[in-house]
Design a protein around this motif. Structure first.
Motif, PDB file in Angstrom:
ATOM      1  N   SER A 173      -6.639  -0.513   1.684  1.00 11.56           N
ATOM      2  CA  SER A 173      -8.023  -0.612   1.221  1.00 11.56           C
ATOM      3  C   SER A 173      -8.277  -2.036   0.727  1.00 11.56           C
ATOM      4  O   SER A 173      -7.350  -2.833   0.609  1.00 11.56           O
ATOM      5  CB  SER A 173      -8.253   0.373   0.074  1.00 11.56           C
ATOM      6  OG  SER A 173      -7.490  -0.019  -1.061  1.00 11.56           O
ATOM      7  N   SER A 226       0.832  -1.216   0.000  1.00 11.52           N
ATOM      8  CA  SER A 226       0.000   0.000   0.000  1.00 11.52           C
ATOM      9  C   SER A 226       0.861   1.258   0.000  1.00 11.52           C
ATOM     10  O   SER A 226       0.474   2.273  -0.561  1.00 11.52           O
ATOM     11  CB  SER A 226      -0.951   0.010   1.194  1.00 11.52           C
ATOM     12  OG  SER A 226      -0.261   0.257   2.395  1.00 11.52           O
ATOM     13  N   MET A 227       2.028   1.192   0.599  1.00 15.62           N
ATOM     14  CA  MET A 227       2.915   2.347   0.629  1.00 15.62           C
ATOM     15  C   MET A 227       3.598   2.570  -0.713  1.00 15.62           C
ATOM     16  O   MET A 227       3.835   3.705  -1.117  1.00 15.62           O
ATOM     17  CB  MET A 227       3.946   2.184   1.751  1.00 15.62           C
ATOM     18  CG  MET A 227       3.290   2.273   3.126  1.00 15.62           C
ATOM     19  SD  MET A 227       4.303   1.783   4.534  1.00 15.62           S
ATOM     20  CE  MET A 227       5.721   2.797   4.395  1.00 15.62           C
ATOM     21  N   LYS A 253       2.476   1.118  -3.857  1.00 17.00           N
ATOM     22  CA  LYS A 253       1.520   1.190  -4.979  1.00 17.00           C
ATOM     23  C   LYS A 253       0.336   2.105  -4.726  1.00 17.00           C
ATOM     24  O   LYS A 253      -0.397   2.422  -5.636  1.00 17.00           O
ATOM     25  CB  LYS A 253       0.997  -0.213  -5.303  1.00 17.00           C
ATOM     26  CG  LYS A 253       2.041  -1.190  -5.754  1.00 17.00           C
ATOM     27  CD  LYS A 253       2.431  -0.936  -7.180  1.00 17.00           C
ATOM     28  CE  LYS A 253       3.368  -2.019  -7.676  1.00 17.00           C
ATOM     29  NZ  LYS A 253       3.765  -1.828  -9.030  1.00 17.00           N
ATOM     30  N   GLY A 254       0.138   2.493  -3.485  1.00 15.80           N
ATOM     31  CA  GLY A 254      -1.019   3.321  -3.160  1.00 15.80           C
ATOM     32  C   GLY A 254      -0.605   4.546  -2.374  1.00 15.80           C
ATOM     33  O   GLY A 254       0.516   5.040  -2.485  1.00 15.80           O
ATOM     34  N   ASP A 255      -1.523   4.988  -1.518  1.00 18.75           N
ATOM     35  CA  ASP A 255      -1.276   6.197  -0.730  1.00 18.75           C
ATOM     36  C   ASP A 255      -0.918   5.877   0.722  1.00 18.75           C
ATOM     37  O   ASP A 255      -0.928   6.763   1.574  1.00 18.75           O
ATOM     38  CB  ASP A 255      -2.493   7.118  -0.791  1.00 18.75           C
ATOM     39  CG  ASP A 255      -3.748   6.469  -0.233  1.00 18.75           C
ATOM     40  OD1 ASP A 255      -3.669   5.335   0.312  1.00 18.75           O
ATOM     41  OD2 ASP A 255      -4.822   7.084  -0.347  1.00 18.75           O
ATOM     42  N   GLY A 256      -0.617   4.618   1.010  1.00 16.77           N
ATOM     43  CA  GLY A 256      -0.247   4.220   2.359  1.00 16.77           C
ATOM     44  C   GLY A 256      -1.402   3.679   3.181  1.00 16.77           C
ATOM     45  O   GLY A 256      -1.186   3.111   4.245  1.00 16.77           O
ATOM     46  N   ARG A 257      -2.619   3.863   2.678  1.00 12.82           N
ATOM     47  CA  ARG A 257      -3.783   3.311   3.373  1.00 12.82           C
ATOM     48  C   ARG A 257      -4.099   1.931   2.820  1.00 12.82           C
ATOM     49  O   ARG A 257      -3.979   1.700   1.613  1.00 12.82           O
ATOM     50  CB  ARG A 257      -4.991   4.218   3.214  1.00 12.82           C
ATOM     51  CG  ARG A 257      -4.843   5.533   3.973  1.00 12.82           C
ATOM     52  CD  ARG A 257      -6.058   6.380   3.841  1.00 12.82           C
ATOM     53  NE  ARG A 257      -6.172   6.790   2.433  1.00 12.82           N
ATOM     54  CZ  ARG A 257      -7.192   7.452   1.918  1.00 12.82           C
ATOM     55  NH1 ARG A 257      -8.202   7.787   2.674  1.00 12.82           N
ATOM     56  NH2 ARG A 257      -7.208   7.787   0.650  1.00 12.82           N
TER      57      ARG A 257
END
Length: 127
Positions: free
Chosen positions: A22, A13-14, A16-20
């Motif tokens: 989901s 998540s950190m 590939k995403g925004d750290g959240r």
């Protein structure tokens, strides 16, 4: 195992995403880790496919399974087998481990008609 996977999902998540974390990130990270919809990892599937494809669904001894996949017996018994049993994919008899019909279905392998009725649930050993 759950903590290890949670850390991997967090890392994913950190990156590939925004750290959240989901649902979407969780599904993507578990797919990238090779975890299927039942929560099975590569070695779980290798244990099942070995029992089914090499030993006709069982019964087969734990030492034979361990030697066939190159994994330690204790690791299989302690880390993998309990979950496979809980999921109804594997059970133990006095003669050895056996794959269930559900295991065949999950692995996408037709259950042999000659095996119907072969599994004696009274022989199943819970311990």
């Amino acid at each position: 195992i759950a903590n290890r996977m949670l850390k991997r999902v967090r890392d994913f998540s950190m990156v590939k995403g925004d750290g959240r974390i989901s649902r979407k990130i969780t599904e993507e990270s578990l797919a990238a880790l090779g975890v299927d919809e039942l929560g099975l990892e590569r070695l779980d599937r290798e244990i099942l496919s070995t029992i089914i494809e090499k030993f006709g669904g069982g019964p087969v001894g734990i030492d034979t399974i361990a030697a066939s996949i190159g994994e330690d017996r204790v690791t299989i018994e302690d880390a993998y087998e309990p979950y496979l049993i809980q999921q109804g994919l594997l059970y133990r008899t006095q003669k050895g481990r056996m794959a269930t019909i559900r295991a065949y279905e999950h692995m996408g392998i037709p259950y042999p008609e000659e095996n119907v009725g072969r599994i004696d649930h009274d022989e199943a050993d819970e311990g």
